[in-house]
Write a protein that holds these residues in place. Structure first.
Motif, PDB file in Angstrom:
ATOM      1  N   LYS A   5       0.753  -1.257  -0.141  1.00  0.00           N
ATOM      2  CA  LYS A   5      -0.034  -0.041  -0.100  1.00  0.00           C
ATOM      3  C   LYS A   5       0.659   1.268  -0.031  1.00  0.00           C
ATOM      4  O   LYS A   5       0.592   2.219  -0.785  1.00  0.00           O
ATOM      5  CB  LYS A   5      -0.999  -0.022   1.317  1.00  0.00           C
ATOM      6  CG  LYS A   5      -2.061   1.222   1.265  1.00  0.00           C
ATOM      7  CD  LYS A   5      -2.942   0.939   2.218  1.00  0.00           C
ATOM      8  CE  LYS A   5      -3.893   2.239   2.238  1.00  0.00           C
ATOM      9  NZ  LYS A   5      -5.094   2.021   3.433  1.00  0.00           N
ATOM     10  N   THR A   6       1.886   1.396   0.914  1.00  0.00           N
ATOM     11  CA  THR A   6       2.834   2.354   0.804  1.00  0.00           C
ATOM     12  C   THR A   6       3.302   2.517  -0.468  1.00  0.00           C
ATOM     13  O   THR A   6       3.581   3.760  -1.069  1.00  0.00           O
ATOM     14  CB  THR A   6       3.840   2.261   2.030  1.00  0.00           C
ATOM     15  OG1 THR A   6       3.239   2.016   3.188  1.00  0.00           O
ATOM     16  CG2 THR A   6       4.762   3.366   1.987  1.00  0.00           C
ATOM     17  N   TYR A   7       4.041   1.678  -1.188  1.00  0.00           N
ATOM     18  CA  TYR A   7       4.588   1.819  -2.159  1.00  0.00           C
ATOM     19  C   TYR A   7       3.768   2.113  -3.291  1.00  0.00           C
ATOM     20  O   TYR A   7       4.171   3.115  -4.062  1.00  0.00           O
ATOM     21  CB  TYR A   7       5.276   0.278  -2.786  1.00  0.00           C
ATOM     22  CG  TYR A   7       6.088   0.331  -4.113  1.00  0.00           C
ATOM     23  CD1 TYR A   7       7.479   0.395  -3.672  1.00  0.00           C
ATOM     24  CD2 TYR A   7       5.890   0.554  -4.950  1.00  0.00           C
ATOM     25  CE1 TYR A   7       8.571   0.377  -4.677  1.00  0.00           C
ATOM     26  CE2 TYR A   7       6.645   0.420  -6.265  1.00  0.00           C
ATOM     27  CZ  TYR A   7       8.124   0.480  -6.192  1.00  0.00           C
ATOM     28  OH  TYR A   7       8.907   0.654  -7.060  1.00  0.00           O
ATOM     29  N   ALA A   8       2.468   1.663  -3.517  1.00  0.00           N
ATOM     30  CA  ALA A   8       1.447   2.377  -4.593  1.00  0.00           C
ATOM     31  C   ALA A   8       1.041   3.888  -4.251  1.00  0.00           C
ATOM     32  O   ALA A   8       1.027   4.486  -5.358  1.00  0.00           O
ATOM     33  CB  ALA A   8       0.197   1.500  -4.467  1.00  0.00           C
ATOM     34  N   PHE A  25      -3.012  -2.613  -8.243  1.00  0.00           N
ATOM     35  CA  PHE A  25      -2.193  -3.360  -8.903  1.00  0.00           C
ATOM     36  C   PHE A  25      -2.863  -4.349 -10.007  1.00  0.00           C
ATOM     37  O   PHE A  25      -4.030  -4.582  -9.836  1.00  0.00           O
ATOM     38  CB  PHE A  25      -1.655  -4.513  -7.774  1.00  0.00           C
ATOM     39  CG  PHE A  25      -1.002  -3.806  -6.664  1.00  0.00           C
ATOM     40  CD1 PHE A  25       0.231  -3.287  -6.575  1.00  0.00           C
ATOM     41  CD2 PHE A  25      -1.925  -3.426  -5.530  1.00  0.00           C
ATOM     42  CE1 PHE A  25       0.753  -2.428  -5.341  1.00  0.00           C
ATOM     43  CE2 PHE A  25      -1.555  -2.666  -4.368  1.00  0.00           C
ATOM     44  CZ  PHE A  25      -0.077  -2.367  -4.386  1.00  0.00           C
ATOM     45  N   VAL A  26      -1.804  -4.825 -10.657  1.00  0.00           N
ATOM     46  CA  VAL A  26      -2.354  -6.012 -11.938  1.00  0.00           C
ATOM     47  C   VAL A  26      -1.747  -7.311 -11.536  1.00  0.00           C
ATOM     48  O   VAL A  26      -0.508  -7.016 -11.421  1.00  0.00           O
ATOM     49  CB  VAL A  26      -2.335  -5.745 -13.149  1.00  0.00           C
ATOM     50  CG1 VAL A  26      -0.920  -5.007 -13.724  1.00  0.00           C
ATOM     51  CG2 VAL A  26      -2.908  -6.741 -14.140  1.00  0.00           C
ATOM     52  N   VAL A  77       2.470  -3.634 -11.847  1.00  0.00           N
ATOM     53  CA  VAL A  77       2.502  -5.240 -12.051  1.00  0.00           C
ATOM     54  C   VAL A  77       3.345  -5.699 -10.897  1.00  0.00           C
ATOM     55  O   VAL A  77       4.352  -5.646 -10.523  1.00  0.00           O
ATOM     56  CB  VAL A  77       3.176  -5.467 -13.649  1.00  0.00           C
ATOM     57  CG1 VAL A  77       3.439  -7.009 -13.551  1.00  0.00           C
ATOM     58  CG2 VAL A  77       2.619  -4.681 -14.561  1.00  0.00           C
ATOM     59  N   ALA A  78       2.300  -6.703 -10.181  1.00  0.00           N
ATOM     60  CA  ALA A  78       2.784  -7.247  -9.077  1.00  0.00           C
ATOM     61  C   ALA A  78       3.502  -8.613  -9.179  1.00  0.00           C
ATOM     62  O   ALA A  78       2.628  -9.387  -9.933  1.00  0.00           O
ATOM     63  CB  ALA A  78       1.909  -7.193  -7.833  1.00  0.00           C
ATOM     64  N   GLY A  80       9.554 -10.121 -15.519  1.00  0.00           N
ATOM     65  CA  GLY A  80       9.444  -8.479 -15.561  1.00  0.00           C
ATOM     66  C   GLY A  80       8.232  -7.764 -14.901  1.00  0.00           C
ATOM     67  O   GLY A  80       7.102  -8.030 -15.325  1.00  0.00           O
ATOM     68  N   VAL A  81       8.365  -7.232 -13.659  1.00  0.00           N
ATOM     69  CA  VAL A  81       7.652  -6.697 -12.882  1.00  0.00           C
ATOM     70  C   VAL A  81       7.974  -5.234 -12.452  1.00  0.00           C
ATOM     71  O   VAL A  81       8.933  -5.111 -12.292  1.00  0.00           O
ATOM     72  CB  VAL A  81       7.194  -7.713 -11.831  1.00  0.00           C
ATOM     73  CG1 VAL A  81       6.828  -9.204 -12.382  1.00  0.00           C
ATOM     74  CG2 VAL A  81       8.486  -7.993 -10.772  1.00  0.00           C
ATOM     75  N   ASP A  82       6.832  -4.837 -11.593  1.00  0.00           N
ATOM     76  CA  ASP A  82       7.188  -3.610 -10.625  1.00  0.00           C
ATOM     77  C   ASP A  82       7.828  -3.750  -9.444  1.00  0.00           C
ATOM     78  O   ASP A  82       8.385  -2.868  -8.782  1.00  0.00           O
ATOM     79  CB  ASP A  82       6.269  -2.540 -10.975  1.00  0.00           C
ATOM     80  CG  ASP A  82       5.793  -2.057 -12.234  1.00  0.00           C
ATOM     81  OD1 ASP A  82       6.629  -1.652 -13.124  1.00  0.00           O
ATOM     82  OD2 ASP A  82       4.553  -2.015 -12.614  1.00  0.00           O
TER      83      ASP A  82
END
Length: 266
Positions: free
Chosen positions: A21-24, A32-33, A141-142, A163-165
């Protein structure tokens, strides 16, 4: 003897959800997807994301997918939507995209290499699709990789599922992911299923591909980190340790930053 730590599931659940939550919020995104595979890693990741209260889009991306994977993924998404009003879903059947690509590239290569390359191509098509949804909805992208896969044996596709965030469960061993999954009430069909990446269009398990179970690979990873000598092991342990060391070595290119040639300007 090296023992695995007992996971404090409630504490870890709280920590990861807050981290997400903090990161987003700091990234100023809507949520997130997550690509849903029918496996425990994507089920746990999507459930953790759902607990943030932010938008969570669960995406199914079948490519000649085995029916058991499809049904488990569908069961999980339905359960998650019933539990969390912030969860939505989308289906992107990539089978025709995959088949079109195969028609446009040469395929007259050694069969094992071709099969592996095409499996990795599936993962990369899915990564592209997830970033499409992320872009239009303002999402991150989680990733769904765990510690053994991401930092032990490199059992993922570079620029595919790698390949993700952000990676919420990449510090958890596979056994810990299962403990967290039980706590999160992930469907029993997923908890009881043998782990499988589903990249070959069949129900081939990860154990078949790797030559060892996740419990064995966790054991090898912990013993390698502790600097244990192979002479101390039983015959099966020696074999597992050798599998781990070989995979860890050949997949370092996935686990390390991309090498950059630093030019000498003197």
């Amino acid at each position: 003897m090296i023992k695995k730590n007992t996971l404090q599931v409630e504490k870890v659940n709280f920590q990861i959800v807050n981290w997400l939550k903090t990161y987003a919020e700091n990234a100023n995104v809507n949520g997130f997807v997550v690509g849903i595979s029918g496996g425990v890693d994507s089920a746990v990741t999507s459930t953790l994301c759902a607990q943030t209260g932010l938008k969570v889009l669960c995406v199914e991306m079948p490519i000649h997918q085995h029916e058991s994977h499809v049904s488990r993924g569908r069961e999980h998404i339905n359960q998650l939507k019933n539990r969390f009003p912030n969860v939505s879903e989308s289906l992107a059947d990539l089978t025709s995209v995959f088949e079109t690509l195969k028609k446009e590239v040469p395929t007259d290569f050694e069969q094992n290499k071709l099969n592996l390359t095409l499996a990795n191509t599936r993962a990369r098509l899915r990564m592209t699709t997830l970033y499409y949804f992320a872009g239009v909805h303002g999402l991150l992208v989680a990733g769904t990789g765990n510690k053994v896969e991401d930092f032990g044996v490199g059992f993922f596709t570079k620029y595919g599922d790698g390949g993700v965030d952000l990676s919420p469960i990449a510090d958890l061993m596979k056994s810990e992911v299962f403990l967290l999954a039980a706590y999160l009430e992930v469907p029993n069909s997923i908890l009881n299923a043998a782990p499988s990446d589903g990249l070959f269009g069949d129900d081939k398990t990860d154990e078949v591909q790797l030559g060892a179970t996740y419990d064995e690979l966790e054991w090898a990873m912990l013993h390698d980190q502790a600097g244990k000598s192979i002479e101390e092991f039983s015959e099966r342990e020696k074999k597992v340790f050798e599998i781990y060391k070989r995979l860890n070595k050949i997949n370092q290119h996935k686990m390390k930053e991309i090498p950059v040639c630093l030019v000498n300007r003197d």
